[in-house]
Design a protein around this motif. Sequence first.
Motif, PDB file in Angstrom:
ATOM      1  N   ILE A 140      41.585 -25.288 -19.290  1.00 47.45           N
ATOM      2  CA  ILE A 140      40.583 -26.333 -19.241  1.00 47.45           C
ATOM      3  C   ILE A 140      40.865 -27.588 -20.237  1.00 47.45           C
ATOM      4  N   ALA A 141      41.481 -27.253 -21.323  1.00 44.63           N
ATOM      5  CA  ALA A 141      41.658 -28.183 -22.180  1.00 44.63           C
ATOM      6  C   ALA A 141      42.952 -29.105 -21.865  1.00 44.63           C
ATOM      7  N   GLU A 142      43.924 -28.427 -21.214  1.00 45.72           N
ATOM      8  CA  GLU A 142      45.153 -29.152 -20.964  1.00 45.72           C
ATOM      9  C   GLU A 142      45.302 -29.570 -19.583  1.00 45.72           C
ATOM     10  N   LYS A 143      44.560 -28.918 -18.665  1.00 48.13           N
ATOM     11  CA  LYS A 143      44.744 -29.292 -17.120  1.00 48.13           C
ATOM     12  C   LYS A 143      43.581 -29.778 -16.414  1.00 48.13           C
ATOM     13  N   LEU A 144      42.478 -29.916 -16.858  1.00 45.42           N
ATOM     14  CA  LEU A 144      41.191 -30.366 -16.415  1.00 45.42           C
ATOM     15  C   LEU A 144      41.214 -31.899 -16.611  1.00 45.42           C
ATOM     16  N   ASP A 145      41.322 -32.706 -15.609  1.00 45.60           N
ATOM     17  CA  ASP A 145      41.119 -34.091 -15.761  1.00 45.60           C
ATOM     18  C   ASP A 145      39.770 -34.628 -15.579  1.00 45.60           C
ATOM     19  N   ILE A 146      38.851 -34.491 -16.773  1.00 43.24           N
ATOM     20  CA  ILE A 146      37.592 -34.646 -16.547  1.00 43.24           C
ATOM     21  C   ILE A 146      37.244 -36.445 -16.684  1.00 43.24           C
ATOM     22  N   GLU A 147      38.348 -37.025 -16.575  1.00 47.00           N
ATOM     23  CA  GLU A 147      38.241 -38.648 -16.510  1.00 47.00           C
ATOM     24  C   GLU A 147      37.819 -38.607 -14.878  1.00 47.00           C
ATOM     25  N   THR A 148      38.496 -38.091 -14.033  1.00 46.99           N
ATOM     26  CA  THR A 148      38.308 -38.059 -12.684  1.00 46.99           C
ATOM     27  C   THR A 148      37.075 -37.881 -12.322  1.00 46.99           C
ATOM     28  N   PHE A 149      36.120 -36.943 -13.289  1.00 44.77           N
ATOM     29  CA  PHE A 149      34.790 -36.584 -12.688  1.00 44.77           C
ATOM     30  C   PHE A 149      33.795 -37.496 -13.581  1.00 44.77           C
ATOM     31  N   SER A 150      34.252 -38.169 -14.431  1.00 43.57           N
ATOM     32  CA  SER A 150      33.096 -38.706 -15.543  1.00 43.57           C
ATOM     33  C   SER A 150      32.090 -39.444 -14.981  1.00 43.57           C
ATOM     34  N   SER A 151      32.272 -40.009 -13.700  1.00 46.00           N
ATOM     35  CA  SER A 151      31.135 -40.836 -13.138  1.00 46.00           C
ATOM     36  C   SER A 151      30.172 -39.793 -12.411  1.00 46.00           C
ATOM     37  N   ALA A 152      30.537 -38.648 -12.271  1.00 43.53           N
ATOM     38  CA  ALA A 152      29.574 -37.612 -11.546  1.00 43.53           C
ATOM     39  C   ALA A 152      28.540 -37.229 -12.372  1.00 43.53           C
ATOM     40  N   ASN A 153      27.382 -37.003 -12.016  1.00 40.84           N
ATOM     41  CA  ASN A 153      26.089 -36.709 -12.717  1.00 40.84           C
ATOM     42  C   ASN A 153      26.224 -35.219 -13.048  1.00 40.84           C
ATOM     43  N   SER A 154      26.880 -34.364 -12.041  1.00 41.74           N
ATOM     44  CA  SER A 154      26.738 -32.966 -12.054  1.00 41.74           C
ATOM     45  C   SER A 154      28.065 -32.309 -11.880  1.00 41.74           C
ATOM     46  N   PHE A 155      28.540 -31.390 -12.690  1.00 38.98           N
ATOM     47  CA  PHE A 155      29.676 -30.401 -12.524  1.00 38.98           C
ATOM     48  C   PHE A 155      29.530 -29.091 -12.202  1.00 38.98           C
ATOM     49  N   HIS A 156      30.128 -28.859 -10.931  1.00 39.20           N
ATOM     50  CA  HIS A 156      29.994 -27.573  -9.997  1.00 39.20           C
ATOM     51  C   HIS A 156      30.740 -26.701 -10.362  1.00 39.20           C
ATOM     52  N   ILE A 157      30.312 -25.510 -10.598  1.00 42.44           N
ATOM     53  CA  ILE A 157      31.250 -24.151 -10.862  1.00 42.44           C
ATOM     54  C   ILE A 157      30.851 -23.286 -10.046  1.00 42.44           C
ATOM     55  N   ALA A 158      31.783 -22.302  -9.399  1.00 44.62           N
ATOM     56  CA  ALA A 158      31.531 -21.373  -8.584  1.00 44.62           C
ATOM     57  C   ALA A 158      32.506 -20.096  -8.929  1.00 44.62           C
ATOM     58  N   ASP A 159      31.580 -18.958  -9.191  1.00 49.67           N
ATOM     59  CA  ASP A 159      32.454 -17.632  -9.509  1.00 49.67           C
ATOM     60  C   ASP A 159      32.542 -16.858  -8.290  1.00 49.67           C
ATOM     61  N   LEU A 160      33.612 -16.513  -7.552  1.00 50.06           N
ATOM     62  CA  LEU A 160      33.970 -15.821  -6.456  1.00 50.06           C
ATOM     63  C   LEU A 160      33.986 -14.188  -6.878  1.00 50.06           C
ATOM     64  N   GLY A 161      32.977 -13.500  -6.005  1.00 50.70           N
ATOM     65  CA  GLY A 161      33.164 -12.005  -6.294  1.00 50.70           C
ATOM     66  C   GLY A 161      32.367 -11.726  -7.671  1.00 50.70           C
ATOM     67  N   CYS A 162      31.039 -12.422  -7.804  1.00 54.66           N
ATOM     68  CA  CYS A 162      30.207 -12.367  -9.131  1.00 54.66           C
ATOM     69  C   CYS A 162      29.803 -10.828  -9.443  1.00 54.66           C
ATOM     70  N   SER A 163      29.463 -10.239  -8.395  1.00 54.74           N
ATOM     71  CA  SER A 163      29.022  -8.906  -8.378  1.00 54.74           C
ATOM     72  C   SER A 163      27.472  -8.948  -8.910  1.00 54.74           C
ATOM     73  N   VAL A 164      27.095  -7.996  -9.702  1.00 57.38           N
ATOM     74  CA  VAL A 164      25.722  -7.986 -10.221  1.00 57.38           C
ATOM     75  C   VAL A 164      25.713  -8.198 -11.715  1.00 57.38           C
ATOM     76  N   GLY A 165      26.640  -8.691 -12.392  1.00 57.51           N
ATOM     77  CA  GLY A 165      26.645  -8.894 -14.039  1.00 57.51           C
ATOM     78  C   GLY A 165      26.705  -7.842 -14.664  1.00 57.51           C
ATOM     79  N   PRO A 166      27.186  -7.803 -16.050  1.00 57.82           N
ATOM     80  CA  PRO A 166      26.956  -9.160 -16.822  1.00 57.82           C
ATOM     81  C   PRO A 166      28.136  -9.823 -17.047  1.00 57.82           C
ATOM     82  N   ASN A 167      29.489  -9.541 -16.501  1.00 58.12           N
ATOM     83  CA  ASN A 167      30.532 -10.132 -16.751  1.00 58.12           C
ATOM     84  C   ASN A 167      30.607 -11.621 -16.098  1.00 58.12           C
ATOM     85  N   THR A 168      30.016 -11.668 -15.085  1.00 60.77           N
ATOM     86  CA  THR A 168      30.171 -13.128 -14.627  1.00 60.77           C
ATOM     87  C   THR A 168      29.615 -14.186 -15.407  1.00 60.77           C
TER      88      THR A 168
END
Length: 364
Positions: free
Chosen positions: A46-74
Amino acid sequence: MAAEETGKCSEAYPMKGGDGPSNYAKNSIYQKGVIDAAKELLNKAIAEKLDIETFSSANSFHIADLGCSVGPNTFLAVETILEAVLFKYQSRGLNCQIPEFQVFFNDHTSNDFNMLFNSLPQNRQYYAAGLPGSFYGRILPDASIHFFHSSISLHWLSRVPKDVTDSNSPAWNKGRIHYLDSTDEVVRAYEAQYAKDMECFLHARAQETVHGGLMVITTHGYPADTPPSHSQANIISQILGSCLIDMARKGVVSEEKIDSFNVPIYYVCPRELEAAIEQNGCFSIEIMEHLPTVMEQDTISKNSKLIASHTRAVMEGLFKQHFGEEILDELFDLFHMKVKEQHSALESAEKGVNILIVLKRKAN
């Protein structure tokens, strides 16, 4: 087959839900260890590869965890991602542009989402949503996700390769339940199913990821010079298969039922991952590393009860669907006994590796 079709007809084997002593939430310390081991690389990505400037005008940031199961690890993984993204905004002096966070928790429709949402962190800094469906097909709108994450999920195939249950096929896996100790034909059938599944997975994610967005995957695998047939996973699959054979001799299950049963799990080597990503062409490989040894793996290896409870939490749904619920206690009691008998072999066997790969969505 199109990715959408693969997702719709994907087989589902959810982790054990509920709040009982053998549920997944209480028997997933190894998976937690993998998430802990991945934390440093996740922060680096995230520190080196995520280009937040590309998304800086967006009002929301979307994350998806695939195969989340039932917690708590997700929740631990999501917290790491969110904190790293927040820190990046703040370190760039973009405090006034910090977006709201939306997190999608994805798993099969048969996953225990009630258990998952009952254990959501109270003081979370994000809006939570369930996302039911197989990640081998489309599950989200075009260009809607900034950050995909998946930990210890992609080794599950969308289905058992058809040829291994066909008595007329050279790849018929009679008397065995996995490819690890089987013939070359069976191995090739599993390899082909994995390649097909990854093609569908990457095709779907390429459509759903915003340009410049990241995807971080941690998956079970093995080094190129160490075949998985020498692994602890192979010994465990052999023990499970021998338990079923013993039960067949007692008339508890039929041999035909065993011959039609196979575990839909595949352990990948790095070059197979690279080949699938290159063929897809929509992502660049930013980081690809083996994670450090997981301490919880050693803890489990030294405790036959932990091996048995961990295996049951992960595998119960698979066996229940094929053989019925009535055999489960006897099966896993017998498995525990045999693990104790073969404990020295399990402890000294190769434990495989966990591969972490960071992908960035290319511009069209």
